[in-house]
Design a protein around this motif. Structure first.
Motif, PDB file in Angstrom:
ATOM      1  N   GLN A  87       0.850  -1.192   0.000  1.00 10.34           N
ATOM      2  CA  GLN A  87       0.000   0.000   0.000  1.00 10.34           C
ATOM      3  C   GLN A  87       0.883   1.238   0.000  1.00 10.34           C
ATOM      4  O   GLN A  87       1.938   1.264   0.622  1.00 10.34           O
ATOM      5  N   ILE A  88       0.430   2.264  -0.680  1.00 10.00           N
ATOM      6  CA  ILE A  88       1.152   3.525  -0.726  1.00 10.00           C
ATOM      7  C   ILE A  88       0.559   4.414   0.371  1.00 10.00           C
ATOM      8  O   ILE A  88      -0.575   4.869   0.246  1.00 10.00           O
ATOM      9  N   PRO A  89       1.316   4.655   1.457  1.00 11.30           N
ATOM     10  CA  PRO A  89       0.744   5.357   2.600  1.00 11.30           C
ATOM     11  C   PRO A  89       0.778   6.885   2.498  1.00 11.30           C
ATOM     12  O   PRO A  89       0.604   7.564   3.489  1.00 11.30           O
ATOM     13  N   TYR A  90       1.029   7.406   1.320  1.00 12.12           N
ATOM     14  CA  TYR A  90       1.154   8.849   1.182  1.00 12.12           C
ATOM     15  C   TYR A  90      -0.218   9.494   1.053  1.00 12.12           C
ATOM     16  O   TYR A  90      -1.125   8.948   0.439  1.00 12.12           O
ATOM     17  N   GLU A  94      -0.117  13.313  -5.705  1.00 14.83           N
ATOM     18  CA  GLU A  94       1.162  13.454  -6.391  1.00 14.83           C
ATOM     19  C   GLU A  94       2.213  12.512  -5.795  1.00 14.83           C
ATOM     20  O   GLU A  94       2.987  11.899  -6.535  1.00 14.83           O
ATOM     21  N   GLU A  95       2.231  12.367  -4.466  1.00 13.30           N
ATOM     22  CA  GLU A  95       3.163  11.450  -3.820  1.00 13.30           C
ATOM     23  C   GLU A  95       2.865  10.001  -4.201  1.00 13.30           C
ATOM     24  O   GLU A  95       3.757   9.200  -4.406  1.00 13.30           O
ATOM     25  N   GLN A  96       1.598   9.653  -4.279  1.00 10.05           N
ATOM     26  CA  GLN A  96       1.221   8.302  -4.688  1.00 10.05           C
ATOM     27  C   GLN A  96       1.644   8.037  -6.122  1.00 10.05           C
ATOM     28  O   GLN A  96       2.160   6.960  -6.440  1.00 10.05           O
ATOM     29  N   ASP A 100       4.311   5.224  -7.358  1.00 16.59           N
ATOM     30  CA  ASP A 100       3.933   4.256  -8.383  1.00 16.59           C
ATOM     31  C   ASP A 100       4.879   4.344  -9.582  1.00 16.59           C
ATOM     32  O   ASP A 100       5.270   3.315 -10.147  1.00 16.59           O
ATOM     33  N   ALA A 101       5.267   5.553  -9.964  1.00 21.38           N
ATOM     34  CA  ALA A 101       6.199   5.716 -11.081  1.00 21.38           C
ATOM     35  C   ALA A 101       7.554   5.106 -10.746  1.00 21.38           C
ATOM     36  O   ALA A 101       8.193   4.471 -11.602  1.00 21.38           O
TER      37      ALA A 101
END
Length: 185
Positions: A87-90, A94-96, A100-101
Motif C-alpha cells: 500500500q502507498i501510505p502517502y 502526487e506522492e502516490q 507508483d512511477a
C-alpha cells in the motif's frame, strides 16, 4: 440488421468513435431494437467462443499460459513493492503517483536487464544450440525476479560495478540470426 451494418461501417471509417456509440446506446431504452440486436450479437459471439474454448485444447492452453503470465506480472509488482504491504501510505495524489512511477521504473529496469542478459546468452550460445536457447527464451518471460536481491543495500559505485556483467549493446543490434540448416535426409 441494416442499422448494425451502418454502425459497423461508421466505426470502421471513423465517422464516429466507439465511445460516442456506447454513450448513445446507453442513453437508449433497453428495449430499443439496436440495443437488443447488439446484445443478441454479443451473446452469439460469446457462445461461439465458449464452444471453441470447450472443443479446442490448444486454445485452452494458450489462454491458461497467458493467465499465468498475467498472474506472474502481478506477483512481480508485489515483489518489487513489498513495503507497507503493497500500500502507498502517502496522503497526496502526487506522492502516490511518484511512488507508483518509481515502482514501475524499477520493474522496467529489471525487465530490461533480463532481456539484455537473455539476448547476451543467446549471442554467446554455440550456433548448434542457438535455436534451442531461442525456443527456451520464447517459452519464458523476462518478467522474472527470483534471481535478484530486492531487499537490502545496493552499491552502484564504480568500484562495486567494476566486475559486473557488461552488455555489448552494439553487438546485440548487429546480430544477424541464421536459422540452423536442416540436415539432408
Amino acid at each position: 440488421m441494416e442499422t448494425i451494418l451502418r454502425l459497423i461501417v461508421s466505426l470502421k471509417q471513423k465517422h464516429v468513435t466507439a465511445s460516442t456509440v456506447l454513450r448513445r446506446l446507453n442513453s437508449y431504452s433497453q428495449h430499443h431494437p439496436v440495443y437488443l440486436a447488439l446484445r443478441e450479437l454479443g451473446r452469439a459471439v460469446r457462445t461461439e467462443f465458449l464452444l471453441r474454448y470447450m472443443d479446442d485444447q490448444d486454445l485452452r492452453k494458450r489462454i491458461d499460459d497467458q493467465l499465468d503470465k498475467l498472474e506472474s506480472t502481478h506477483s512481480f509488482a508485489r515483489a518489487v513493492f513489498y513495503g507497507q504491504n503493497g500500500q502507498i501510505p502517502y496522503a497526496g495524489k502526487e506522492e502516490q503517483q511518484l511512488a507508483d512511477a518509481c515502482k514501475r521504473l524499477v520493474q522496467n529496469v529489471i525487465v530490461c536487464w533480463n532481456c539484455l542478459y537473455l539476448n547476451q546468452y543467446l549471442l554467446q550460445a554455440p550456433a548448434a544450440e542457438r535455436q534451442a536457447v531461442a525456443d527456451a527464451i520464447a517459452a519464458s518471460s523476462p518478467v522474472s525476479w527470483q534471481h535478484l536481491n530486492l531487499h537490502g543495500e545496493f552499491d552502484f559505485s564504480d568500484e562495486a560495478l567494476k566486475d559486473s556483467l557488461r552488455f555489448d549493446v552494439e553487438a546485440l543490434f548487429a546480430f544477424q540470426w541464421e536459422p540452423p540448416v536442416a540436415p539432408l535426409v
